[in-house]
Design an enzyme around this catalytic site. Structure first.
Site, short mmCIF file in Angstrom:
data_model
loop_
_atom_site.label_atom_id
_atom_site.label_comp_id
_atom_site.label_asym_id
_atom_site.label_seq_id
_atom_site.Cartn_x
_atom_site.Cartn_y
_atom_site.Cartn_z
N LYS A 23 -8.61 13.94 5.03
CA LYS A 23 -7.72 12.77 4.96
C LYS A 23 -6.70 12.94 6.07
O LYS A 23 -6.62 14.01 6.68
CB LYS A 23 -7.04 12.68 3.61
CG LYS A 23 -6.36 13.98 3.16
CD LYS A 23 -5.72 13.86 1.81
CE LYS A 23 -6.70 13.89 0.65
NZ LYS A 23 -6.52 12.87 -0.33
N ARG A 24 -5.88 11.90 6.35
CA ARG A 24 -4.82 12.07 7.32
C ARG A 24 -3.95 13.27 6.92
O ARG A 24 -3.81 13.58 5.72
CB ARG A 24 -3.97 10.79 7.40
CG ARG A 24 -4.66 9.64 8.10
CD ARG A 24 -4.97 9.94 9.54
NE ARG A 24 -3.79 9.96 10.35
CZ ARG A 24 -3.45 9.04 11.24
NH1 ARG A 24 -4.24 7.99 11.44
NH2 ARG A 24 -2.35 9.14 11.97
N HIS A 31 0.80 -1.23 0.00
CA HIS A 31 0.00 0.00 0.00
C HIS A 31 0.83 1.27 0.00
O HIS A 31 0.27 2.36 0.15
CB HIS A 31 -0.92 0.06 1.22
CG HIS A 31 -1.98 -0.99 1.23
ND1 HIS A 31 -3.26 -0.76 0.78
CD2 HIS A 31 -1.94 -2.27 1.63
CE1 HIS A 31 -3.97 -1.86 0.91
NE2 HIS A 31 -3.19 -2.80 1.43
N LYS A 85 -14.84 8.34 -3.19
CA LYS A 85 -16.08 8.64 -2.46
C LYS A 85 -16.62 10.00 -2.88
O LYS A 85 -17.84 10.17 -3.07
CB LYS A 85 -15.83 8.60 -0.95
CG LYS A 85 -15.44 7.21 -0.46
CD LYS A 85 -14.81 7.22 0.94
CE LYS A 85 -14.07 5.91 1.18
NZ LYS A 85 -13.19 5.96 2.38
N LYS A 105 0.58 14.64 1.29
CA LYS A 105 -0.79 14.91 0.85
C LYS A 105 -1.01 16.41 0.61
O LYS A 105 -2.00 16.82 0.04
CB LYS A 105 -1.79 14.37 1.89
CG LYS A 105 -1.74 12.84 2.02
CD LYS A 105 -2.72 12.34 3.08
CE LYS A 105 -2.56 10.88 3.42
NZ LYS A 105 -3.21 9.96 2.46
N THR A 115 -8.64 6.62 -1.64
CA THR A 115 -9.98 6.04 -1.77
C THR A 115 -11.03 7.12 -1.49
O THR A 115 -12.15 7.05 -2.00
CB THR A 115 -10.19 4.85 -0.81
OG1 THR A 115 -9.62 5.18 0.46
CG2 THR A 115 -9.52 3.60 -1.35
C1 F58 Z 1 -2.99 3.78 2.32
N1 F58 Z 1 -2.05 3.38 3.31
C2 F58 Z 1 -2.37 4.54 1.17
N2 F58 Z 1 -1.46 2.94 5.49
O1 F58 Z 1 -1.63 5.65 1.66
C3 F58 Z 1 -3.47 5.02 0.24
O2 F58 Z 1 -2.94 5.66 -0.87
C4 F58 Z 1 -4.31 3.83 -0.20
O3 F58 Z 1 -5.43 4.24 -0.90
C5 F58 Z 1 -4.78 3.03 1.01
O4 F58 Z 1 -3.68 2.65 1.81
C6 F58 Z 1 -5.52 1.77 0.62
O5 F58 Z 1 -4.79 1.03 -0.29
C7 F58 Z 1 -2.40 3.41 4.61
O6 F58 Z 1 -3.49 3.77 4.98
C8 F58 Z 1 -1.57 2.92 6.83
O7 F58 Z 1 -2.46 3.50 7.41
C9 F58 Z 1 -0.53 2.13 7.59
C10 F58 Z 1 -0.96 1.87 9.01
C11 F58 Z 1 0.13 1.14 9.78
C12 F58 Z 1 1.46 1.81 9.72
C13 F58 Z 1 1.88 2.11 8.32
C14 F58 Z 1 0.81 2.83 7.52
#
Ligand code: F58
Length: 840
Positions: free
Chosen positions: A564-565, A373, A676, A570, A672
Site C-alpha cells: 500500500k502507499r 475518503h 483483495k 498505515k 480496499t
Molecule cells: C483512500 N484515499 C483512503 N486518497 O485512504 C482509503 O482508506 C480508501 O479505501 C480509498 O481512498 C477509497 O475510498 C485516497 O486514496 C488519495 O489518494 C488522494 C489523492 C489526491 C490528494 C489527496 C489524497
C-alpha cells in the site's frame, strides 16, 4: 468541426468475420493489424508491435458493443451517472478486456499457434497509472461494476501525460522516475477532437442588468485553454454494455497568442502553447497532505468544466431541455477534487444558459452527490482565497452568494451562534482566508457519504458534524468494494478455475455465491486443492521477486504481506519493528522457535514525505542485514518490491498468506487492499479500522487476527510513548538496534528523525500498539503451523467476502443516491449493425 448528420455511407462494410471471436478470426485479424496498421511482419516486429496488434484486435471486438451502447443511451435518453474523479487507476486493459469478453483461452491458443505467449504479451502493456492509490483504484472498480450491472455511466477525469512516478530503489532509497506511459502509443483510447471545449481562466468580471432587469455578470477571462476528450471503452463482464471513460487533455487554442505570433515573436507564441499543455502534464503524487498549488486547482477546474460542458452538449444532442439536467444526470464527486462543480454548474446554468438562481440551485443540489475518503485534517482541501480569486473570479462571486444564502439558513438553525456560523462557512477566516472545498461540496450536494461504517460514523461526529446536525438525512454510508473480475478472475486464474469447477460459472457476477464454499472448508480433499493453488501462486510471485530484487523466497514460509502507499498512519514501521524484534530473538537465542516467514513490502512514498521515505530506507536497511545473516537463513526474509502498481498487486494479492492491515484505528477511511487479500484467501492481521471491521464481521472473528486499541481508546489515550517503551524490553532493544546504526551502515543519525517521532510524540500510536501486535503475530505463527486449520480459515475468508464486491457497492449507490436503473444493450441483427443502420 462539422459532423455529417445524415449520411448515405453505411455504418459498416459488412465483413463481420473481421470481428469474429473464434481462434482463426483472431489469428487472421492479428496478422492483418500487424501488417496494415503497424507496417510490420513477424521477422521485423518488436514485442511491443505484437502487443499493439493484439490490443487493436480486441478493441475492434469491443467497438460494436461500445457504439451500440452509446446509440442505445442516445435513443432512450437514458438517465446517466457521471463519476467525476481526478484519478482513475485503471490498470492494464488487455487482460481485463479478454476476461470480460470471455476470450482469454481462445486468444491464448491463437497466439500460441503463431509462436507467441499471451502472458508475455500481457506483461508488455504499460499500465496507465493515472492515480495515487485507493481513491483512483476505487473509481476504476466502480466503472467495471457499472458496466457489468448495465448502468449508463460516464467516467470523467484527466488524461495526465505522466502518471504516478515510477519507483526504483537505489542504495536502499526511493528514487522517482517519470512515468512515460504514452511513449509507445495507447491503443485503447480514441481522441474525439470534434468535442473539444473551451475552459476559461483568470481575468475579471463585470456586472450588468439583463433585459428582464436581472443582475448578471460577464466574465472576461485572460486565458483560454482547450479541453480535448479521449475516450476509452469500459466493457462489462459478459454483457453488451461498454461505457466510456472520457479523459481530458489540455491544448492551446488554435489561434494561440496571435498578437505575439504576428509580431514575429514566434517563441513567445509557442511558449503560451507550452503553458496550456502543462495543465494536464503530470499527476500530483501526494496521497496525504494536499498541495495548495495553482496548477492543481487549474487541473481540477479544467476537468470539471470540460465534463459539465460535455454533459450539456449531450443533452442538447438528445434534444433535452436544460431544466431537466438533474433528471438526465446524477453526478458523483469523488472526494473534494471535483467540488468546484458546485460553482461551475451554477455558472454554466446562469451565465451561459440564462437560467435563474433559484432554479439553477435546485438543479445543482439535486444533481450532485459527494463521497468523502479521508478524515486526516491535512488532506482536507482549502484553497487560498487570493489564489482562488485570481484564477476563478466569477466562481468566487458565486461561492460568496451560495455561502451568504447558506449561512442565513444556518443562523436561523443555530439561533445566530457565531461559532457555529464561522465553523460552517465555506470561507475559512482563521489565519489566511480560504475556500473550504469540503464545505462547498456538502452545501451543494443532496447526498454525502463515507466509505466504510466507522468512517461514516466518525465523519458524522467529527469533521462534518455540523453538516450532519443540520441535515442528517443527507448522510449515508457506502462501504467500498472491489471488482472480482480483475481481483480474482484475472489475477488468480487458478482460484477462478477451482471456483468455476465447484460453483459453476456465474460467481464472478454474483459474488455472494462464494458462500457455497463454506461446507467445503471441512472437506480435506478440497483443502488440499486450496493449498496447492496458494503454493503455486507463491511460487509464481517468488519467481517474480527473485527476478526484480534478487532475493529468493521459500514458498513454504509464511508470506506476510504489506502493500500500500507508505504512510505513518498505515504503520509500515510497526511491521518492521516487529521484524527487528524477531531477528533479535534469533540472535539472542539461535534455537528460538520462530515460524519461517517471508515479509513482502511494496508501496510508494510521496516524494516530499521525508518520514515515509525514511521508513522505506529502514525496511531495506533491515532487509540487507537480515537476508545476509546465516542465523536468519531459512527463517526470516524481507523483500521490498519496487514500484507497487496494479500489475504488481495482481501478482501479489493471490500469493499472500497474511494480509497486514495495521493502520492506527480511526485513520484509514476504508482500505480496499484488505478486501483483495481476503477474497484471495489471505488471513488478515488487523486493527478495528476502516472496512477491516466489516471484513471481520463478515468472515467471523475466529478467522481474523485482531489486535490494537480501538478508535475510541486512541482518542482518549493520555499516556506518553515513553511509558510503553519503558515497560517493554523487547521494544527498547529494537529501538536501540536502530539507533546503533546496524541498519544504516553505521550511521546512527540516519534514522534519528524516525526514532524522535516514535519516542517523543508517536502520533500514530506505534509504541502503544507494539505489544499487542507482537503477541498477535505469535498467535498467527501458531495457527500457521496447523496447515488444516489455516486452510479452513482461508476458505472461510473467501467464502464470506461476497459482500465486498464493488457490484454490491454500486448497486447501493444506484438505489439510494443515483436512482439509476439498468439499460439493456441489444446487439440486434448482425451484431448490432442493423440497429445502428436504423438510426441513420
Ligand atoms: C483512500 N484515499 C483512503 N486518497 O485512504 C482509503 O482508506 C480508501 O479505501 C480509498 O481512498 C477509497 O475510498 C485516497 O486514496 C488519495 O489518494 C488522494 C489523492 C489526491 C490528494 C489527496 C489524497
Amino acid at each position: 468541426m462539422k459532423i455529417q448528420q445524415q449520411s448515405v455511407i453505411p455504418v459498416f462494410a459488412g465483413d463481420l468475420n473481421r470481428t469474429g471471436l473464434d481462434k482463426t478470426s483472431i489469428k487472421h485479424a492479428f496478422l492483418d493489424h500487424l501488417f496494415f496498421l503497424q507496417g510490420k511482419f513477424p521477422s521485423i516486429a518488436t514485442f511491443n508491435d505484437y502487443y499493439m496488434a493484439l490490443s487493436y484486435v480486441i478493441r475492434d471486438r469491443l467497438l460494436h458493443r461500445w457504439i451500440n451502447t452509446a446509440a442505445t443511451y442516445t435513443r432512450q435518453g437514458s438517465r446517466t451517472v457521471a463519476y467525476l474523479s481526478a484519478e482513475f487507476l485503471m490498470g492494464p486493459h488487455l487482460g481485463n478486456n479478454l476476461v470480460n469478453m470471455g476470450i482469454t483461452s481462445t486468444t491464448r491458443d491463437a497466439m500460441k499457434e503463431l509462436g507467441l505467449n499471451l502472458e508475455e504479451m500481457l506483461g508488455q502493456e504499460e499500465e496507465p497509472g493515472l492515480g495515487n492509490g485507493g481513491l483512483g483504484r476505487l473509481a476504476a472498480c466502480y466503472l467495471d461494476s457499472l458496466a457489468t450491472l448495465e448502468m449508463p455511466a460516464l467516467g470523467y477525469g484527466i488524461r495526465y501525460e505522466y502518471g504516478i512516478f515510477h519507483q526504483v530503489i537505489r542504495n536502499g532509497k526511493q528514487v522517482e522516475l517519470t512515468d512515460k506511459w504514452l511513449r509507445n502509443g495507447n491503443p485503447w483510447e480514441i481522441a474525439r477532437p470534434e468535442w473539444t471545449v473551451e475552459v476559461k481562466f483568470g481575468g475579471h468580471t463585470e456586472p450588468y442588468t439583463d433585459e428582464q432587469g436581472r443582475k448578471r455578470a460577464h466574465w472576461h477571462p485572460d486565458r483560454v485553454v482547450m479541453g480535448v476528450p479521449y475516450d476509452t471503452p469500459v466493457l462489462g463482464y459478459r454483457c453488451n454494455t461498454a461505457n466510456t471513460l472520457r479523459l481530458w487533455r489540455a491544448d492551446a487554442p488554435e489561434t494561440f497568442d496571435f498578437a505575439a505570433f504576428n509580431q514575429g515573436d514566434y517563441y513567445r507564441a509557442v511558449e503560451s502553447k507550452v503553458v496550456s499543455e502543462n495543465l494536464t502534464k503530470v499527476l500530483y503524487p501526494n496521497d496525504d497532505a494536499v498541495q495548495g498549488k495553482q496548477l492543481r486547482l487549474e487541473q481540477q477546474y479544467f476537468f470539471v468544466s470540460c465534463a459539465l460542458q460535455d454533459m450539456i452538449r449531450i443533452m442538447f444532442l438528445q434534444r433535452l431541455p436544460l431544466d431537466k439536467f438533474h433528471e438526465k444526470y446524477a453526478i458523483q464527486l469523488n472526494d473534494t477534487h471535483p467540488a468546484i462543480a458546485v460553482a461551475e454548474l451554477m455558472r454554466l446554468l446562469i451565465d451561459e444558459h440564462g437560467l435563474g438562481w433559484d432554479e439553477s440551485w435546485e438543479i445543482t443540489e439535486r444533481t450532485l452527490a459527494f463521497t468523502n475518503h479521508t478524515l486526516l485534517p491535512e488532506a482536507l482541501e482549502c484553497w487560498s482565497l487570493p489564489l482562488f480569486k485570481k484564477l476563478l473570479p466569477r466562481h468566487l462571486e458565486i461561492i460568496y452568494e451560495i455561502n451568504a444564502r447558506f449561512l442565513d439558513r444556518v443562523r436561523i438553525w443555530c439561533m445566530g451562534d457565531p461559532d457555529t456560523v464561522a465553523r460552517m462557512s465555506i470561507i475559512g477566516e482563521e489565519g489566511e482566508r480560504t475556500v473550504r472545498m469540503a464545505h462547498l461540496a456538502c452545501v451543494g450536494s443532496h447526498s454525502i457519504n463515507g466509505v466504510a461504517g466507522l468512517h461514516t460514523e466518525l465523519l458524522k461526529t467529527s469533521v462534518l458534524k455540523d453538516f450532519h446536525d443540520l441535515s442528517p438525512a443527507k448522510f449515508s454510508n457506502k462501504t467500498n468494494g472491489v471488482t472480482p473480475r480483475r481481483w480474482i478472475v484475472l489475477s488468480n486464474p487458478r482460484l477462478a478455475a477451482l471456483l468455476d469447477d465447484t460453483l459453476g460459472e456465474g460467481w464472478a457476477k454474483d459474488l455472494e455465491t462464494l458462500r457455497q464454499l463454506e461446507p467445503l472448508a471441512e472437506d480435506a480433499e478440497f483443502r488440499a486443492r486450496w493449498r496447492d493453488i496458494k503454493r503455486l501462486n507463491k511460487l509464481d510471485v517468488a519467481h517474480h521477486l527473485r527476478k526484480y530484487t534478487g532475493v529468493a523466497a521459500d514458498p513454504d514460509s509464511l508470506f506476510d504481506v504489506q502493500v500500500k502507499r507508505i504512510h505513518e498512519y498505515k504503520r509500515q514501521h510497526l511491521n518492521i519493528l516487529h521484524i527487528i524484534a524477531l531477528y533479535n530473538r534469533i540472535r539472542q537465542d539461535p534455537d528460538a522457535d520462530i515460524q519461517a516467514r517471508t515479509f513482502i513490502f511494496a508501496g510508494k512514498a510521496a516524494p516530499g514525505y521525508h518520514l515515509a521515505k525514511l521508513i522505506i530506507q529502514l525496511i531495506t536497511g533491515v532487509a540487507s542485514i537480515v537476508n545476509r545473516d546465516p542465523l536468519a537463513r531459512g527463517r526470516l526474509k524481507i523483500i521490498f518490491l519496487p514500484n507497487f502498481n496494479v500489475s504488481n498487486g495482481q501478482r501479489i494479492y493471490p500469493a499472500a498468506d497474511l494480509s497486514e492491515q495495521i493502520s492506527t484505528a480511526g485513520k484509514e477511511a476504508s482500505g480496499t487492499g484488505n478486501m483483495k487479500f481476503s477474497m484471495n484467501g489471505a488471513l488478515t492481521i488487523g486493527t478495528l479500522d476502516g472496512a477491516n471491521i466489516e471484513i471481520r464481521d463478515a468472515v467471523g472473528k475466529d478467522n481474523f487476527f485482531l489486535f490494537g486499541r480501538t478508535a475510541e481508546e486512541i482518542a482518549t489515550l493520555q499516556r506518553q510513548p515513553a511509558e510503553f517503551i519503558d515497560s517493554n524490553q523487547e521494544l527498547q532493544a529494537v529501538l536501540q538496534l536502530i539507533r546503533s546504526g546496524l541498519f544504516s551502515q553505521g550511521d546512527p543519525a540516519l534514522f534519528q528523525p524516525l526514532l524522535d517521532s516514535l519516542m517523543h510524540h508517536d502520533p500514530f500510536y506505534v509504541c502503544a500498539d507494539f505489544a499487542a501486535y507482537s503477541n498477535c503475530q505469535q498467535q498467527v505463527s501458531k495457527v500457521f503451523q496447523d496447515k488444516e486449520l489455516w486452510a479452513r480459515m482461508s476458505i472461510l475468508n473467501t467464502a464470506r467476502m461476497g459482500w465486498f464486491s464493488s457490484d454490491r457497492s454500486i448497486q447501493q449507490y444506484c438505489d439510494d443516491i443515483w436512482k439509476l436503473s439498468p439499460v439493456k444493450v441489444q446487439l440486434e441483427g448482425s451484431d448490432g449493425i442493423g440497429f445502428l443502420q436504423s438510426l441513420q
